[in-house]
Design an enzyme around this catalytic site. Structure first.
Site, mmCIF file in Angstrom:
data_model
loop_
_atom_site.group_PDB
_atom_site.id
_atom_site.type_symbol
_atom_site.label_atom_id
_atom_site.label_comp_id
_atom_site.label_asym_id
_atom_site.label_seq_id
_atom_site.Cartn_x
_atom_site.Cartn_y
_atom_site.Cartn_z
ATOM 1 N N ASN A 31 -10.184 -0.621 0.109
ATOM 2 C CA ASN A 31 -8.463 -0.520 0.214
ATOM 3 C C ASN A 31 -8.007 -1.144 -1.032
ATOM 4 O OD1 ASN A 31 -6.153 -0.729 0.493
ATOM 5 N ND2 ASN A 31 -6.160 -1.546 2.826
ATOM 6 N N HIS B 157 -3.144 6.893 2.517
ATOM 7 C CA HIS B 157 -3.565 5.335 2.048
ATOM 8 C C HIS B 157 -4.833 5.407 2.596
ATOM 9 C CE1 HIS B 157 -4.223 1.635 0.991
ATOM 10 N NE2 HIS B 157 -3.936 1.200 2.380
ATOM 11 N N CYS C 99 0.734 -0.946 0.134
ATOM 12 C CA CYS C 99 -0.295 -0.029 -0.214
ATOM 13 C C CYS C 99 0.856 1.291 0.049
ATOM 14 C CB CYS C 99 -1.117 0.147 1.246
ATOM 15 S SG CYS C 99 -1.780 -1.591 1.280
HETATM 16 N N1 COA Z 1 -18.036 -8.055 11.214
HETATM 17 C C1 COA Z 1 -18.506 -7.961 12.524
HETATM 18 N N2 COA Z 1 -17.823 -7.890 13.761
HETATM 19 C C2 COA Z 1 -16.728 -8.375 13.578
HETATM 20 C C3 COA Z 1 -15.658 -8.399 12.352
HETATM 21 C C4 COA Z 1 -16.731 -8.305 11.223
HETATM 22 N N3 COA Z 1 -16.196 -8.374 9.896
HETATM 23 N N4 COA Z 1 -14.698 -8.860 12.513
HETATM 24 C C5 COA Z 1 -14.465 -8.745 13.718
HETATM 25 N N5 COA Z 1 -15.724 -8.380 14.340
HETATM 26 C C6 COA Z 1 -15.800 -8.606 15.867
HETATM 27 C C7 COA Z 1 -15.178 -9.202 16.958
HETATM 28 O O1 COA Z 1 -15.319 -10.488 16.890
HETATM 29 C C8 COA Z 1 -14.910 -8.437 18.116
HETATM 30 O O2 COA Z 1 -16.042 -8.992 18.786
HETATM 31 P P1 COA Z 1 -15.902 -8.682 20.266
HETATM 32 O O3 COA Z 1 -15.649 -7.545 20.995
HETATM 33 O O4 COA Z 1 -17.471 -9.218 20.821
HETATM 34 O O5 COA Z 1 -14.978 -9.806 20.859
HETATM 35 C C9 COA Z 1 -14.931 -7.010 17.792
HETATM 36 O O6 COA Z 1 -15.442 -7.064 16.292
HETATM 37 C C10 COA Z 1 -13.434 -6.446 17.486
HETATM 38 O O7 COA Z 1 -12.747 -7.316 16.759
HETATM 39 P P2 COA Z 1 -11.559 -6.414 16.509
HETATM 40 O O8 COA Z 1 -10.715 -7.643 15.682
HETATM 41 O O9 COA Z 1 -10.696 -5.944 17.567
HETATM 42 O O10 COA Z 1 -11.746 -5.398 15.150
HETATM 43 P P3 COA Z 1 -11.040 -3.890 15.052
HETATM 44 O O11 COA Z 1 -11.896 -2.987 15.840
HETATM 45 O O12 COA Z 1 -9.925 -3.998 15.159
HETATM 46 O O13 COA Z 1 -11.461 -3.858 13.748
HETATM 47 C C11 COA Z 1 -10.321 -4.176 11.489
HETATM 48 C C12 COA Z 1 -11.023 -4.636 12.662
HETATM 49 C C13 COA Z 1 -9.867 -4.748 10.379
HETATM 50 C C14 COA Z 1 -11.404 -3.066 10.747
HETATM 51 C C15 COA Z 1 -9.290 -3.056 12.256
HETATM 52 O O14 COA Z 1 -8.378 -3.629 13.025
HETATM 53 C C16 COA Z 1 -8.429 -2.323 10.959
HETATM 54 O O15 COA Z 1 -8.972 -1.681 10.205
HETATM 55 N N6 COA Z 1 -7.117 -2.559 11.049
HETATM 56 C C17 COA Z 1 -6.371 -2.244 10.298
HETATM 57 C C18 COA Z 1 -6.310 -2.920 8.802
HETATM 58 C C19 COA Z 1 -5.714 -2.187 7.834
HETATM 59 O O16 COA Z 1 -5.866 -0.867 7.580
HETATM 60 N N7 COA Z 1 -5.073 -2.838 6.898
HETATM 61 C C20 COA Z 1 -4.599 -2.393 5.755
HETATM 62 C C21 COA Z 1 -3.434 -1.471 5.939
HETATM 63 S S1 COA Z 1 -2.565 -1.519 4.453
#
Ligand code: COA
Length: 331
Positions: free
Chosen positions: A287, A256, A122
């Protein structure tokens, strides 16, 4: 004494002459996404800002998207493709290990210039831009075409609720050329290979070729989020400082398009004034990795939200982990 070797000499400065993009035809909204993963439109929008993403449709591929965006960037720059001294393509989703996509595109566009692919995920467009600027100023090339292109949908496990809703396809391209005034500030870039597992391919090619498993891109979302909203937000401040500018000097911020919450964290760190236009194309594009910065730039210029000649801060970050950013004058 040995004879002195002649040194190359190029333009005093470099600038962006054009930007163009290709938006894939297939719209995948959150409702369709939720037929594959246990999630909801509300959760995806709240956690990322994504409403829908673009995936390749019939007849579209990494190669067709890059060619379309590249051709229009050359036309907009007002040069002939034969004048391109180099073509740089950043992608992690081209299907041939060799030859490079850049060499194929150079031929199809109509140049015999240098051509090579880079793998910087990215951050790829900003990596390519840094190289283009250096090539133009060194005299190694007069005009350089930089393309960021991805077909992440091909490497996305649609049943993985940690990644499926994020990844998307698209292409963005820009021509860099000589200038009497500076249009591309110093690059701030780096890597942290200790976090190589934070975003990576699930299985190496040798295993995939043996037919045992399909390679997908997997991610430790929390680790990436922490790095991007902390370390990368500070790197964005460095980009501005190295360009000798203050937040008030900026007109546009094009990070990004990884997650709107990461963009918000960067805005807090940068303390950008209200007038700065912020790219949020993740809402309709998702993304699309190396394509995201040039696609967002083109979208803002096309909609009129940003204008030619304005000052923009760019920053890309992703798998590696790697990052790169610079301040530019918009084409
Ligand atoms: N839909 C619904 N709920 C979801 C889910 C989905 N797709 N994925 C995870 N959850 C739930 C989890 O089970 C958890 O539930 P709980 O609180 O009851 O245990 C809760 O949501 C939080 O999970 P978590 O993994 O901490 O989610 P998050 O807030 O970190 O969000 C991302 C996940 C991927 C959106 C986030 O981590 C993110 O954007 N990270 C950066 C990714 C990125 O930018 N990547 C590219 C870089 S180039």
């Amino acid at each position: 004494m040995s004879a002195p070797i002649a040194a190359s000499s190029g333009a005093p400065f470099a600038k962006l002459l054009s930007v163009a993009s290709f938006v894939p035809s297939r719209v995948v909204d959150n409702a369709e996404m939720c037929t594959w993963i246990d999630s909801s439109d509300e959760w995806i929008q709240q956690r990322t800002g994504i409403v829908e993403r673009r995936w390749v449709g019939e007849g579209e591929s990494v190669e067709t998207m890059a060619l379309d965006a590249g051709r229009r960037a050359v036309e907009k720059a007002g040069i002939e493709a034969s004048e391109l001294g180099a073509v740089i393509v950043s992608t992690v989703t081209y299907y041939h290990q060799t030859p490079s996509l850049a060499a194929r595109l150079a031929h199809r566009l109509g140049t015999l210039g240098a051509a090579f692919d880079i793998s910087a995920a990215c951050a790829g467009f900003c990596y390519g831009l840094a190289q283009a600027e250096a090539l133009v100023r060194s005299g190694a090339a007069r005009y350089v075409l930089v393309i960021g292109v991805e077909e992440l949908s091909r490497f996305t496990n649609i049943h993985d609720r940690g990644t499926a809703f994020l990844f998307a396809d698209g292409a963005g391209a820009a021509v860099v050329g000589p200038s009497e005034t500076n249009g591309i500030g110093p690059v701030v870039w780096g890597s942290d290979g200790s976090q190589a597992d934070a975003i990576n391919q699930t299985v190496e090619w040798s295993k995939a070729l043996a037919g045992s498993e399909t390679p997908y891109i997997q991610m430790d979302g929390r680790a990436v989020f922490k790095w991007a909203s902390g370390f990368i937000a500070d790197a964005a401040k460095d980009v501005l400082a190295k360009a000798g500018l203050a937040p008030e000097d900026l007109d546009v911020f094009i990070p990004h398009q990884a997650n709107n919450r990461i963009t918000d964290a960067m805005l807090r760190a940068l303390k950008l004034p209200e007038h700065v236009v912020v790219a949020r194309t993740i809402k309709q594009f998702g993304n699309n990795s190396a394509a995201s910065v040039p696609m967002a730039m083109d979208a803002l210029l096309t909609s009129g939200e940003a204008k030619s000649g304005q000052t923009a801060l760019l920053i890309g970050f992703g798998a590696g982990l790697v990052y790169a950013g610079q301040v530019v004058t918009l084409p």
